[in-house]
Design an enzyme around this catalytic site. Structure first.
Site, PDB file in Angstrom:
ATOM      1  N   ASP A   1       0.847  -1.200   0.000  1.00 44.69           N
ATOM      2  CA  ASP A   1       0.000   0.000   0.000  1.00 44.69           C
ATOM      3  C   ASP A   1       0.876   1.241   0.000  1.00 44.69           C
ATOM      4  O   ASP A   1       2.063   1.191   0.333  1.00 44.69           O
ATOM      5  CB  ASP A   1      -0.943   0.023   1.204  1.00 44.69           C
ATOM      6  CG  ASP A   1      -0.214   0.211   2.532  1.00 44.69           C
ATOM      7  OD1 ASP A   1       0.788  -0.498   2.764  1.00 44.69           O
ATOM      8  OD2 ASP A   1      -0.637   1.059   3.338  1.00 44.69           O
TER       9      ASP A   1
ATOM     10  N   GLU B   1       0.081  -1.063   5.660  1.00 46.81           N
ATOM     11  CA  GLU B   1       1.130  -0.662   6.611  1.00 46.81           C
ATOM     12  C   GLU B   1       1.096   0.837   6.876  1.00 46.81           C
ATOM     13  O   GLU B   1       1.362   1.295   7.991  1.00 46.81           O
ATOM     14  CB  GLU B   1       2.503  -1.069   6.056  1.00 46.81           C
ATOM     15  CG  GLU B   1       3.665  -0.911   7.040  1.00 46.81           C
ATOM     16  CD  GLU B   1       4.363   0.442   6.976  1.00 46.81           C
ATOM     17  OE1 GLU B   1       5.259   0.703   7.801  1.00 46.81           O
ATOM     18  OE2 GLU B   1       3.999   1.264   6.108  1.00 46.81           O
TER      19      GLU B   1
ATOM     20  N   HIS C   1       6.119   9.861   0.827  1.00 45.36           N
ATOM     21  CA  HIS C   1       4.783  10.395   1.081  1.00 45.36           C
ATOM     22  C   HIS C   1       4.540  11.757   0.437  1.00 45.36           C
ATOM     23  O   HIS C   1       3.687  12.503   0.904  1.00 45.36           O
ATOM     24  CB  HIS C   1       4.468  10.492   2.585  1.00 45.36           C
ATOM     25  CG  HIS C   1       4.544   9.196   3.314  1.00 45.36           C
ATOM     26  ND1 HIS C   1       4.190   9.067   4.651  1.00 45.36           N
ATOM     27  CD2 HIS C   1       4.939   7.961   2.917  1.00 45.36           C
ATOM     28  CE1 HIS C   1       4.368   7.812   5.033  1.00 45.36           C
ATOM     29  NE2 HIS C   1       4.820   7.126   3.993  1.00 45.36           N
TER      30      HIS C   1
END
Length: 413
Positions: free
Chosen positions: A80, A175, A384
């Site tokens: 993920d 996760e 991210h």
């Protein structure tokens, strides 16, 4: 090197963003798209015992090719990507022979990846980088790890002259929202120990992480017409602000590093009648971690005492939940697993960077579930967000480390 580039791009172009607001596993249906692709690929390269359960946890085996007893080891990554930034329609860009200058990610939006700000870039001058196009994250966290594990497994299957014991592979969903290990079947995995391939820059080897907790505080108020509010109105947003102001001002993520812990306000919603503060609490030291949780309670309890008469009861309700713990306690008794990984890096000319994680991985939870599981670099940087990148050479080196660990573990003492 093109093979590892192609594999990585085939993974990151599949949207697998997870969702903390979902109560399913995986938290988003689209994670199944990559999960099924991975299962087919693991079978195609000849792995055995390839399974996927109802929650999309994938396991597979590289069979042993030695006739003596060897500990079963594992390698784990998550598929993920973080909900912090879009993972849809990822368009990777290849920067060959990086020259050490600015990289234009998106000329139209003037998004530039610059070593003036991201100094780590200069480590990779002359290498091949994979970046975003400035509109999404890349997904190297942790599709780089998956790429490395699959590549290493394929290499071992194609090179039986490299002697190794049984190797287990595990890929997990969710996760990024803290649930990656929640439904991981440690008994079915059947490894003596494992490594998550989920670190950042080349050389990282980590067996310490934060102790972590999350807190939710709900502040109550009383709404009265502002023209007649004196002595009557209680503005819950201002009470919430009083709480935040009592936290140590310098113990926040942007002012701490190394082993320094912090309090981090991650969300605020509010009205006069009710406000909510979301908070995370982090510290490597278990005693300091406990003190941090006590401080949150102490501040909240004091506000309740100060406002109990005016409000007619508790003005703040709070809930503090532990999320994960420092894996150091579980890894130190089996420290040879760190020694093996460190030796593997040294044998490959990689300088080990042994340091504490300012965060957590699936490995810290798995370590407390009976599977000691330190963390090894996967190569990516600036996770991210739109400035994420990964050097291809780092991914190749990580795959080489996996192969070398397998080889060292199988050597007769």
């Amino acid at each position: 090197m093109q093979h590892i580039i192609d594999r990585f791009i085939s993974y990151v172009t599949v949207d697998t963003e997870s969702d903390a607001n979902s109560d399913t596993t995986p938290s988003t249906a689209k994670q199944w798209d990559l999960a099924h692709k991975l299962v087919a690929e693991l079978k195609a390269i000849g792995l055995t015992e390839v399974t996927i359960d109802d929650n999309a946890y994938i396991m597979a085996t590289v069979p042993s090719n030695v006739d003596h007893d060897v500990p079963v080891i594992g390698f784990i990554s998550h598929f993920d990507t973080s909900p912090d930034f879009s993972g849809a329609n990822v368009k990777p860009q290849i920067v060959s022979n990086y020259d050490g200058g600015d990289i234009i990610l998106n000329a139209e939006q003037n998004i530039v990846l610059s070593p003036d700000y991201f100094k780590d870039l200069l480590q990779y001058k002359g290498q091949t980088l994979i970046t975003t196009d400035g509109t999404t994250l890349l997904g190297a966290d942790d599709k780089a790890g998956i790429t490395e594990i699959v590549t290493a497994a394929e290499y071992l299957m194609q090179h039986p002259e490299i002697k190794h014991g049984k190797i287990r592979i595990g890929f997990t969903p969710d996760e990024e929202i803290g649930r990656g290990a929640h439904k991981f079947d440690v008994a079915a995995f059947g490894a003596n120990w494992a490594y998550t391939m989920d670190g950042s820059q080349i050389g990282e080897l980590e067996y310490e992480n934060f102790n972590a907790a999350g807190a939710k505080l709900t502040f109550k108020g009383k709404s009265v017409h502002p023209g007649y509010a004196k002595g009557k109105m209680i503005n819950s947003m201002l009470i919430a602000n009083k709480f935040i102001s009592k936290l140590p001002k310098e113990e926040v993520p942007e002012m701490t590093s190394g082993y320094e812990g912090f309090f981090h306000v991650t969300g605020i919603t509010g009205s006069i009648e009710e406000s909510t503060v979301q908070l995370i609490i982090r510290d490597h030291d278990s005693k300091k971690f406990a003190k941090r949780k006590k401080l949150v309670k102490k501040i909240a309890d004091k506000l309740n005492r100060n406002y109990s008469k005016q409000f007619g009861g508790d003005i703040v309700e709070y809930e503090i939940k532990d999320q994960y713990y420092n894996m150091k306690e579980k890894v130190e008794p089996v420290f040879h697993i760190i020694d093996i990984a460190e030796q593997a890096m040294k044998d490959l000319g990689i300088k080990p960077l042994i340091k504490a994680i300012r965060g957590g991985t699936d490995g810290c939870q798995l370590s407390y579930m009976g599977l000691p599981c330190p963390n090894i670099f996967a190569g990516g940087h600036n996770f991210h967000g739109k400035y994420e990148y990964v050097p291809v050479e780092s991914m190749q080196k990580a795959a080489d480390v996996i192969v070398k660990i397998a080889e060292l573990t199988a050597q007769k003492k």
